[in-house]
Scaffold this motif. Structure first.
Motif, PDB file in Angstrom:
ATOM      1  N   ALA A 146      -1.048  50.158  14.776  1.00 20.34           N
ATOM      2  CA  ALA A 146      -1.599  49.632  13.516  1.00 20.34           C
ATOM      3  C   ALA A 146      -3.036  50.103  13.316  1.00 20.34           C
ATOM      4  O   ALA A 146      -3.431  50.509  12.219  1.00 20.34           O
ATOM      5  N   ASP A 172      -0.108  53.127   5.855  1.00 18.34           N
ATOM      6  CA  ASP A 172       0.474  52.068   5.022  1.00 18.34           C
ATOM      7  C   ASP A 172      -0.150  51.975   3.635  1.00 18.34           C
ATOM      8  O   ASP A 172       0.579  51.883   2.633  1.00 18.34           O
ATOM      9  N   SER A 186      -2.517  54.207  -3.334  1.00 18.36           N
ATOM     10  CA  SER A 186      -1.132  54.660  -3.117  1.00 18.36           C
ATOM     11  C   SER A 186      -0.613  55.564  -4.231  1.00 18.36           C
ATOM     12  O   SER A 186       0.598  55.715  -4.388  1.00 18.36           O
ATOM     13  N   LYS A 211       2.552  52.821   1.176  1.00 17.66           N
ATOM     14  CA  LYS A 211       3.195  51.535   0.862  1.00 17.66           C
ATOM     15  C   LYS A 211       2.312  50.613   0.028  1.00 17.66           C
ATOM     16  O   LYS A 211       2.755  49.532  -0.374  1.00 17.66           O
ATOM     17  N   GLU A 222      -0.283  48.866   0.976  1.00 12.40           N
ATOM     18  CA  GLU A 222      -0.638  47.632   1.682  1.00 12.40           C
ATOM     19  C   GLU A 222      -1.249  47.987   3.034  1.00 12.40           C
ATOM     20  O   GLU A 222      -1.025  49.086   3.552  1.00 12.40           O
ATOM     21  N   TYR A 223      -2.031  47.062   3.582  1.00 13.40           N
ATOM     22  CA  TYR A 223      -2.537  47.219   4.944  1.00 13.40           C
ATOM     23  C   TYR A 223      -1.583  46.510   5.903  1.00 13.40           C
ATOM     24  O   TYR A 223      -0.901  45.553   5.517  1.00 13.40           O
ATOM     25  N   PRO A 224      -1.520  46.950   7.172  1.00 13.79           N
ATOM     26  CA  PRO A 224      -0.611  46.305   8.134  1.00 13.79           C
ATOM     27  C   PRO A 224      -0.897  44.806   8.245  1.00 13.79           C
ATOM     28  O   PRO A 224      -2.016  44.390   8.540  1.00 13.79           O
ATOM     29  N   ARG A 278      -1.245  53.195  11.304  1.00 16.16           N
ATOM     30  CA  ARG A 278      -0.733  52.500  10.119  1.00 16.16           C
ATOM     31  C   ARG A 278      -1.835  51.993   9.192  1.00 16.16           C
ATOM     32  O   ARG A 278      -1.584  51.783   8.011  1.00 16.16           O
ATOM     33  N   GLN A 293      10.027  56.715   8.481  1.00 10.82           N
ATOM     34  CA  GLN A 293       9.376  55.493   8.005  1.00 10.82           C
ATOM     35  C   GLN A 293       8.500  55.666   6.764  1.00 10.82           C
ATOM     36  O   GLN A 293       8.215  54.689   6.078  1.00 10.82           O
ATOM     37  N   TYR A 294       8.065  56.897   6.479  1.00  7.52           N
ATOM     38  CA  TYR A 294       7.052  57.033   5.430  1.00  7.52           C
ATOM     39  C   TYR A 294       7.390  57.986   4.288  1.00  7.52           C
ATOM     40  O   TYR A 294       7.212  57.638   3.128  1.00  7.52           O
TER      41      TYR A 294
END
Length: 450
Positions: free
Chosen positions: A244, A252, A286, A256, A258-260, A248, A344-345
């Motif tokens: 993280a 992220d 993003s 995504k 967002e933060y982890p 991440r 995942q990304y």
């Protein structure tokens, strides 16, 4: 002989950064950067080295491009010095700085080498640092204005743009660990810097779309796949926090929005309000990018340590081989990282924007540089990259770090990453190392031996 072949359109390149190679620190209207300031403060850099002259690429770029041609590079990744373009970071523009990059890019195009420009590789104008640097949200706005200017001036010439190189290093190594400019040691400051860097990235992507220029834009993140030192539950917790923190925290928000969550909760518990986050920021961060650049050097092997805020510490396996940077040679980590990103990304194109190794290179009696360890390192990592391609990862290219030996930040000229040897004591003479000759054959053949 078994061959591991790369896709026909695969691009082979090499990378550098402005402060590390250009020199000409006070020439043609260039402003002071945080690295000019930091390197001139005694004790910050090994041997008190500075980037004042570096590899003198500012004056020798034509010679260097000829060496790129000789090696056979498809693409060259360089960075633009913000204080060479806008000495104070905002306001007055320095035309001579713009003209230098136009000459560089036109020479690359004339030679048949695709330019890939990084807008920020750590040399923030010192005048902006005096106003708080990346901790000041206004710096994101100034970066966006600088990006808009570069799109206007070079947009018809440069087909590939990278907003930032390694925001983790800028934020954490420069503002938490204090090892890089500006030399701060403050966790909350580092988190604010990370957020503002990512915000400026999103703003610059938006401006790129609005500019209407053809080409592609992305960001370069330094990523290290994390492995737990054992199967026990606590080491698995350590692995999650390390991933993280290192990976991440930047992946992220970009992919995504967002933060982890787990790390954010820990920061909120520790700092109450860890950093300033405004409504709409994550939507900007993003914004859709065209590709992801990744810099890979080694893995992270971690175990639980309750004395640390994030409950992990890194472990150094004794049986492994290490580079001159004391980084473990672990090619499998590159394959694992690429597969993980694909899973995942993103399915978008990925470029390895840096990969390479520092070793203690010497000029041999025959006048050549026989860097066998680097040759071995690179061949193993080419195989690791090809493995990922075979498994379906949308890997489009590879930029070796580095084209030439250079100013290696806090290590000064003490560490050599280049495939071109720079003889600093002998008129900056350039020598193609054995690794450059090997790389040339890989590029020409587009395969590596199995």
């Amino acid at each position: 002989m078994a061959k591991l072949t790369f896709p026909e359109d695969f691009e082979w390149g090499a990378a550098t950064a402005s402060y590390q190679i250009e020199g000409a620190a006070n020439e043609d209207g260039k402003g002071e950067s945080i690295w000019d300031r930091f390197s001139h403060q005694k004790g910050n850099i090994t041997n008190n080295d500075t980037g004042d002259v570096a590899c003198d690429h500012y004056h020798r770029y034509q010679e260097d491009i000829e060496l790129m041609r000789k090696i056979g590079l498809d693409s060259y990744r360089f960075s633009i010095s913000w204080p060479r373009i806008i000495p104070a970071g905002s306001g007055k523009i320095n035309q001579k700085g713009i003209d230098f990059y136009k000459r560089l890019v036109n020479e690359l195009l004339k030679t048949g080498i695709k330019p890939a420009a990084t807008l920020y590789h750590w040399d923030l104008p010192q005048k902006l640092q005096d106003k708080g640097g990346w901790e000041n949200r206004d710096t994101a706005k100034y970066f966006n204005e600088y990006a808009q200017l570069m799109y206007k001036e070079l947009g018809d010439l440069v087909p590939r743009w990278i907003t930032h190189n390694e925001p983790f290093v800028v934020s954490m190594v420069g503002n938490l660990f204090g090892e890089h400019a500006p030399g701060n040691q403050d966790h909350q400051k580092a988190l604010q810097v990370a957020h503002n860097l990512l915000l400026s990235h999103g703003m610059a992507v938006e401006s790129f779309r609005e500019s209407g220029i053809e080409g592609e834009i992305g960001i370069t993140l330094n990523l290290a796949p994390v492995y737990a030192n054992s199967e026990n539950k606590k080491d698995q917790i350590a692995k999650d926090y390390s991933d993280a923190f290192n990976n991440r925290w930047f992946l992220d928000p970009v992919f995504k929005g967002e933060y982890p969550e787990k790390l954010m909760a820990l920061y909120q518990k520790e700092f109450n309000q860890p950093f300033e986050l405004e409504t709409g920021d994550l939507e900007i961060i993003s914004r859709d990018i065209d590709f992801l650049g990744i810099n890979y050097y080694s893995r992270a092997l971690v175990e639980y340590d309750e004395s640390k805020l994030l409950n992990f510490k890194t472990v150094k396996p004794e049986a492994s081989n290490y580079t001159a940077m004391d980084w473990e040679v672990y090619p499998q980590g590159l394959t694992d990282l690429l597969l993980s990103l694909d899973d995942q990304y993103t399915k978008k194109p990925i470029f390895i924007t840096e990969n390479g190794a520092a070793y203690d290179d010497q000029i041999a009696e025959d006048g050549n540089v026989h860097d066998d360890k680097r040759v071995d390192y690179l061949e193993k990592h080419f195989r690791a990259a090809q493995q990922a391609v075979e498994k379906g990862v949308n890997l489009k290219g590879y930029y070796l770090w580095s084209l030439m030996d250079n100013f290696e930040w806090a290590y000064g000229y003490n560490k050599r990453f280049g495939i071109i040897y720079i003889d600093y004591d002998n008129g900056q003479n350039r020598i193609l190392k054995d690794s450059a000759k090997m790389y040339s054959k890989v590029i020409e053949n587009n395969y590596i031996k199995a």
